[in-house]
Design an enzyme around this catalytic site. Sequence first.
Site, short mmCIF file in Angstrom:
data_model
loop_
_atom_site.label_atom_id
_atom_site.label_comp_id
_atom_site.label_asym_id
_atom_site.label_seq_id
_atom_site.Cartn_x
_atom_site.Cartn_y
_atom_site.Cartn_z
N THR B 95 0.87 -1.18 0.00
CA THR B 95 0.00 0.00 0.00
C THR B 95 0.90 1.22 0.00
O THR B 95 1.61 1.48 0.97
CB THR B 95 -0.91 0.01 1.25
OG1 THR B 95 -1.79 -1.10 1.17
CG2 THR B 95 -1.73 1.29 1.32
N LYS B 170 -7.53 1.62 -2.37
CA LYS B 170 -7.08 1.27 -1.02
C LYS B 170 -7.10 2.50 -0.11
O LYS B 170 -7.52 2.42 1.06
CB LYS B 170 -5.67 0.67 -1.07
CG LYS B 170 -5.07 0.29 0.28
CD LYS B 170 -5.76 -0.91 0.92
CE LYS B 170 -5.24 -1.23 2.33
NZ LYS B 170 -3.92 -1.89 2.35
N LYS B 238 0.00 4.89 8.76
CA LYS B 238 0.83 5.00 7.56
C LYS B 238 -0.06 5.12 6.31
O LYS B 238 0.16 5.97 5.45
CB LYS B 238 1.73 3.75 7.43
CG LYS B 238 2.66 3.73 6.22
CD LYS B 238 2.82 2.33 5.63
CE LYS B 238 2.07 2.23 4.32
NZ LYS B 238 2.06 0.90 3.73
#
Lengths: 291, 291
Positions: B95, B170, B238
Amino acid sequence: MKVAFIGMGTMGAAMALNILKAGHEVTVHNRTREREEPVAKAGARRAGSPMEAAQGADIVITCVSDTPDVEAVVLGENGIIQGARAGAIVVDMSTISPSVTRRIGAKLAKKGIRFLDAPVSGGSEGAQKATLTIMVGGDAADVAKTMPVLSAMGKSITHVGPSGAGQFTKAINQVIISGVYLAVAEGMTLGLKAGLDMEKVVQALAGGAAGSWVLNFRSTNMIKNEYPLGFRVRLHRKDVAIATEAARELGVFLPATALVEQIENGLISQGFGDEDMSAMARLIRKHSGLD
Amino acid sequence: MKVAFIGMGTMGAAMALNILKAGHEVTVHNRTREREEPVAKAGARRAGSPMEAAQGADIVITCVSDTPDVEAVVLGENGIIQGARAGAIVVDMSTISPSVTRRIGAKLAKKGIRFLDAPVSGGSEGAQKATLTIMVGGDAADVAKTMPVLSAMGKSITHVGPSGAGQFTKAINQVIISGVYLAVAEGMTLGLKAGLDMEKVVQALAGGAAGSWVLNFRSTNMIKNEYPLGFRVRLHRKDVAIATEAARELGVFLPATALVEQIENGLISQGFGDEDMSAMARLIRKHSGLD
């Protein structure tokens, strides 16, 4: 059973019709008397006041707009408290303050009148199709006695706890949906700005950790920027004010809910109060340069 | 097919094992070489660098921690770009930043190497059970060619759009779950302060408009104030940073997501970074006087 029903709004009229259909004897009253007519045509009796409606009833249901309205029809002049017999059960299906709910229950208890709070979710469609979710607070024995009537209106009926617990549960419902609508509005706007095919994105995400009723049933409104009803912004804002007031009384920290309350104030100011609450996406879209 | 897999973390090792089980020829590499051993025992070959792993592979998968790691293994010294043949497809399942994704794709394209972004959700459990949700960005023909390998790792595989679209999807997932976790944390805390039986409340609400994956599977953590994994706060933080960085580039207004990013900064500072992200409820509970 003999049921009195006070409040013939969009919700109340549909709910009273379903009680009639289930074979109960129903007497209705509404402040604006013409609103009694459709349900009277279907077989209900009409009463001139909440007091008169409550006379002889086993169960007296109230479904009105806000906290002061419930106080007026239950405790006010020609109110239910003056007509209901000892042992009758008053069931308030409005969405109002949990703390006022407990005070009303205490006043009725002095006359031997029982009280349940039983707010609903599921909207006008749920009211018509008798598929409402009903969250009930009060004594278990009273809940059991009213079950034949409640089950005529709803599909999922949960006795969540003592007096006020139904209203608290509804407040929790409104707190949760506040943040979920905002979350989905932000996600849809990020995707639209990135130029994605948002129907595909929703399809990719709906089965995972981002999945929710709002993503399934309201993301399309946000993508199209069209907000048909649904559940009105102004009604949700009223309910959120109940939740934030309860949070003030209890000392609860609700940052996302507070943000949504402010967003809804802004939407109402701009004339969007009668749109579905997915219109929250208007602010996110507009402030992201989409519209 | 001949598959190279770079990154033998908790996710990558489990995913590589599932590719092996599906009958493909697999070569693995990890910066810390010992991590290659369990997958090597199951039948994978080991390579000394991403470049070496990529030599002769039809598909080269990367599953590493963050944007700079993907840049290093793909474009850096002894990187994939130096080993992969023209026509090979690099599939990044980390990701990372959508805009960096597009830049990496452009650099690979100059050498005739194809590139897909295919981040996943579903956590370590999904990686082990091959039930990941995979969101793929890139050319349809490349997606079709990699499908035999992707389907060995995931259950729901959606081609959402061109290069970068997987990473944007995502990011949207992480934006949505931010607000939903916060919403459920606020609702649970209000109910706990009101003294309700929260398991009953969740049961009453889960089937309606407040329903979500988070309410179903993470509200119990928040009620008990225990946050076993799950998905780590520091990993979500993150990912949220990737989403807010993308929002900065695109000019998108994400107020609830920004609030959650700050809440997670605070949780990490207090030593809760390795708890499940439902630990967001710690702030709401604490600041409501519950703990």
